[in-house]
Structure formats: structure tokens, C-alpha cells
Design an enzyme around this catalytic site. Structure first.
Site, PDB file in Angstrom:
ATOM      1  N   ASP A  10       3.759  34.706  55.616  1.00 43.53           N
ATOM      2  CA  ASP A  10       4.734  35.781  55.742  1.00 43.53           C
ATOM      3  C   ASP A  10       6.103  35.333  55.212  1.00 43.53           C
ATOM      4  O   ASP A  10       6.189  34.505  54.302  1.00 43.53           O
ATOM      5  CB  ASP A  10       4.785  36.262  57.204  1.00 43.53           C
ATOM      6  CG  ASP A  10       5.035  35.099  58.180  1.00 43.53           C
ATOM      7  OD1 ASP A  10       5.721  34.134  57.791  1.00 43.53           O
ATOM      8  OD2 ASP A  10       4.540  35.160  59.321  1.00 43.53           O
ATOM      9  N   SER A  11       7.182  35.878  55.793  1.00 42.14           N
ATOM     10  CA  SER A  11       8.518  35.577  55.252  1.00 42.14           C
ATOM     11  C   SER A  11       8.870  34.089  55.327  1.00 42.14           C
ATOM     12  O   SER A  11       9.629  33.594  54.493  1.00 42.14           O
ATOM     13  CB  SER A  11       9.580  36.386  56.007  1.00 42.14           C
ATOM     14  OG  SER A  11       9.492  36.134  57.393  1.00 42.14           O
ATOM     15  N   ILE A  12       8.301  33.392  56.310  1.00 40.12           N
ATOM     16  CA  ILE A  12       8.653  31.973  56.459  1.00 40.12           C
ATOM     17  C   ILE A  12       8.060  31.179  55.290  1.00 40.12           C
ATOM     18  O   ILE A  12       8.577  30.146  54.895  1.00 40.12           O
ATOM     19  CB  ILE A  12       8.186  31.440  57.840  1.00 40.12           C
ATOM     20  CG1 ILE A  12       8.839  32.292  58.937  1.00 40.12           C
ATOM     21  CG2 ILE A  12       8.562  29.980  58.012  1.00 40.12           C
ATOM     22  CD1 ILE A  12       8.310  32.035  60.328  1.00 40.12           C
ATOM     23  N   GLN A  15      10.223  32.552  51.966  1.00 40.49           N
ATOM     24  CA  GLN A  15      11.561  31.947  51.840  1.00 40.49           C
ATOM     25  C   GLN A  15      11.510  30.435  51.627  1.00 40.49           C
ATOM     26  O   GLN A  15      12.557  29.781  51.609  1.00 40.49           O
ATOM     27  CB  GLN A  15      12.370  32.246  53.107  1.00 40.49           C
ATOM     28  CG  GLN A  15      12.668  33.729  53.301  1.00 40.49           C
ATOM     29  CD  GLN A  15      13.264  34.044  54.670  1.00 40.49           C
ATOM     30  OE1 GLN A  15      13.574  33.157  55.452  1.00 40.49           O
ATOM     31  NE2 GLN A  15      13.415  35.333  54.963  1.00 40.49           N
TER      32      GLN A  15
END
Lengths: 264, 264
Positions: A10-12, A15
């Protein structure tokens, strides 16, 4: 062609090539040895990740092999076999969104914990179908700093910010536990990030920037853990060969000698 | 399959996924849009880079196409066409080693400036043979801070450090000029990093860590320039679509709707 490591999450994960990010640091470690491929999808849970599986990791490898064998095209097409390869390693890093609480502001992303575990199982199964030798590493969601989430919501919405948290550390821990259990069931390496981070006093602000996403120090924890797992498997960077001669091995007057051995 | 950007160069490219690196920052900008592939070779000059060309950028794309067309295997093998693609963009970033002075400690890496220009031309020609539409960006070597190089040598070798510099800013400027001239001859976008960095007072310490390699601020200059060139071409990140729906476009109750449009 170099081996590929895919970071799926996911976003982790998405990024992870930002400043101080764990993905970029991994790519730096394996420069000239493996390509680190970013497949991070901000906001995604495991239910939505399933829609991507066959697109991101197609099962064409075996088919191609069979097609080529059975076809009269034995010549140059054989090259294809070695040109399309599944990743040799993948990190599967979901759960932070699945664990969003039902009945709160991020309910849309919520996935019940039993389904989360089954979705993870399906993802792992698919990866192993792509390549039975793929190193599949499960990573639990990081802990949640509820106070940090509140501060973040207030910074965005001011007084209108919901008072009830959309994620709790306790509930995310339930998901983390299921992730670890699945890894043990399947005999996979795993990183229990939820527990690991909480071993450090002050983890809330040291490792998390908004109660959920990672600071540079939080990224460093993930990086160290991933490198540890890769080292224990067969993917230790220092033991993997460079893709071409180190420049110090090249004779300035006879450069072709160094390249003849490794690539001609 | 996502478009690929390849970063081809020497140590300044190889280190570009380190902390604050320009390659990692680019990968972050294009996350979910393009894969940034690292092909940096520390210590390499253009003469040695030529040995890698056919390995890193094989000319198999057309061959496969022809083979498939002429063969009776019209069925599933057609997938191969779309699975193996040349990069859509490449940065070519050599010269810092070519410009090492003859008769000094790094002589082994020296390549005469006329040959440097011709080698660059051959690299560009090869890339365009891979794909005539590839965006090929030439980057000149950064300026050299001779005092910084001396300090670095003394930190390594103490009193034994050679007093005569192995690189000079003036000579590197000659190489940078040829790189720019070639880009203009061929109508390619270029980044005159040698000139650009020297526009800033204090560039010696601000942008260079050891008189040659980049600090985080130096990396930021390269990153900004590369993004500028990509934006002016057809590769502006904000105008490229995400590879799958943004999570906010996914209906929690009917997720398949969002995915049907984009990938089923």
C-alpha cells in the site's frame, strides 16, 4: 537480465522511494545486482490488491515455455524463455488499510481480518504459482499512533476532525498477528513490524510521521529488517556478483579482456 | 507493463538511489507511472560503456516481431510483442571518468575527448536503434572542485597523496562542451550540468561531496533538471495516468466496477 525484487503493498510501499525510503535504500544496496521494482498502491487493501495480481504478475512464463516447446519455432524464439522472468523475491506489505475500523471515517477500506488473511494467502499462492522458488516475504502493518492520527486529522480538518480514531493500534495488532500466523503456516519469512517498532521507546513519533506512515527512521527499520531477511535467504547483496566487471578489474590498455570473460 | 526509464552512466548514476539521490527521487515522482531502472557503473568511461550496450539494451525487439510474424505461431506467442519493450526514456551520463587526465593517477580511465564524443554518438545511435521514439537525454559531467579532490585524496592517503590533481575543472569543461555539441548536432535534449552547477556561488562544497560526486543538494539539482527535460517532452508525471484506479475511485461495496474499466 538482472533478477527483480518486487515491493508490493500500500502507501507505505508506494512512498518507499521518497527521501530516506526503504525501497530506494534497498535498490542502492543491490545496484548492479538486482532491480527493485515498486508496486505500491496508496490506500489499497488486500481485497483490491487481488484485482491487480494477474496484471502485475502474469502467469505467462510457463505457458510460453510450453508453447515454444510444442511449436516448430525452436530457433531464435528460445531467447524469450530467458528474457521474461518472474521476480526472484517479493515483499507483500498490506494490512494498514484492511485494519481501518468499520463504522469510522475510513470504513470504505476496511476488510474483515479473516478475509485479510485469506487474501494474503491468495496473493502468496499466486506468487508461488508464478515461481515456486520466489522468496516471498510477508510484512505486517506498522503500529498505529492514535494520538498522531488525531493530530494529523486536526491539521487537515481543524475542529471538524472526527474525534473517534479511524484506526487503533490494538486492532492493527490483530491483523499483524494473522499475517505472522499465515507466514508460519506457509513457512515463509516474515517481518513483524507491528511488534518490532513497539520495542523502541518513543516509537510513536520516532518511526511514524502522522501516526501511520513512516519517518526516515521508520523507513530505516523496515530497510534493516528486509535486508536481514534477504541476507538469511540466498539473496545477500555482498555475495551476489556485479553484473559486469568492477572498473578496477579493467585493464586500461586491454579492456576487452575483462569483458570477454563476463559478457562476450 | 509500465514504461521504463533507464539511467545509464557512471558512479554518479550508480549512487543515484542513495540518500537524497536523484534516481530515487525520479522513481518516487513516477511511482505507479513508470519504472526507473538503474544502470550505473562506477568508474566506467564511455569506452567501457560500449561493451555493455548490447547486453543492457538488446536489439531483440524487432527480431522477435519479425520472427513471430513469419512463424506459424500466431496464437499466444503474440503476447511477447507487448511484454518485451525497450525503455521509453534514457539518461546518458558519462564523462567524469573520460576526463581524468592522461599521465596522472586516474589515467587508466582517461578517454581522449574526440573519442568521448564518438562513443557518446554510438551510445545514442544504439538507443535510437532500440527504439526511434526513445527520449534520450545527454547529461554532461558535473564540474570538478580540485581543492575538494585534493582534500579527499589526503583523507585517503595522507602525505602520500599526489599533489597533482587527477581531474581539473577546465578539462572536464572541454568534455562537457563536446557532450552539449553532440546533443545539439543530434537534436537531443541535454543537461549542461557543468555550467548549471557553477551558476551557484559555493557550488564546490554545496553540490560536491569530494570534489566530484554529488551531495544531496547536488542530487537535487540533477533531479530538477531531469524532471524539467521530461516535463518538456511527453513524459510529465502529472499528465501520465496511474497504472490502476486511485483508491478514492474505488467503491467500497462494488470495487470491481473501478477495475473493470481499467484492467479487466
Amino acid at each position: 537480465m538482472r533478477p527483480q525484487f518486487v515491493l508490493f503493498g500500500d502507501s507505505i510501499t508506494q512512498q518507499s522511494f521518497g527521501s530516506g525510503g526503504w525501497g530506494a535504500a534497498l535498490a542502492d544496496n543491490y545496484s548492479r545486482k538486482a532491480d527493485v521494482i515498486l508496486r505500491g498502491y496508496g490506500g489499497y487493501n488486500t481485497r483490491w490488491a487481488l484485482f491487480l495480481l494477474h496484471h502485475l504478475f502474469p502467469l505467462v512464463f510457463d505457458c510460453l515455455f510450453v508453447d515454444i516447446r510444442d511449436s516448430p519455432c525452436q530457433g531464435p524464439l528460445y531467447a524469450i524463455e530467458s528474457d521474461i522472468k518472474p521476480p526472484v523475491a517479493a515483499t507483500i506489505f498490506f494490512g494498514a488499510n484492511d485494519a481501518a475500523l468499520s463504522g469510522r471515517t475510513s470504513e470504505r477500506q476496511h476488510v474483515p481480518v479473516e478475509e485479510y488473511k485469506e487474501n494474503l494467502r491468495r496473493i502468496v499462492h499466486h506468487m508461488k504459482e508464478c515461481s515456486p522458488t520466489m522468496l516471498v516475504v510477508l510484512i505486517t502493518p506498522p503500529p498505529v499512533d492514535e494520538e498522531g492520527r488525531k493530530e494529523y486529522a486536526r491539521s487537515l480538518y481543524g475542529e471538524k476532525a472526527m474525534e473517534l480514531p479511524e484506526r487503533t493500534n490494538e486492532m492493527t495488532g490483530v491483523y499483524a498477528k494473522q499475517c505472522v500466523e499465515l507466514a508460519k503456516e506457509l513457512g515463509l519469512p516474515f517481518i513483524d513490524l507491528w511488534s518490532k517498532m513497539q520495542e523502541t521507546e518513543g516509537w510513536q513519533k520516532q518511526f511514524l510521521s502522522d501516526g501511520l506512515h513512516l519517518t526516515e527512521e521508520g523507513n530505516a527499520v523496515v530497510h534493516k529488517e528486509v535486508v536481514g531477511v534477504f541476507n538469511e535467504a540466498w539473496l545477500c547483496a555482498s555475495e551476489m556478483p556485479n553484473d559486469f566487471p568492477h572498473h578496477s578489474e579493467i585493464d586500461g590498455k586491454n579492456p576487452e579482456m575483462a569483458f570477454e570473460q563476463q559478457c562476450l
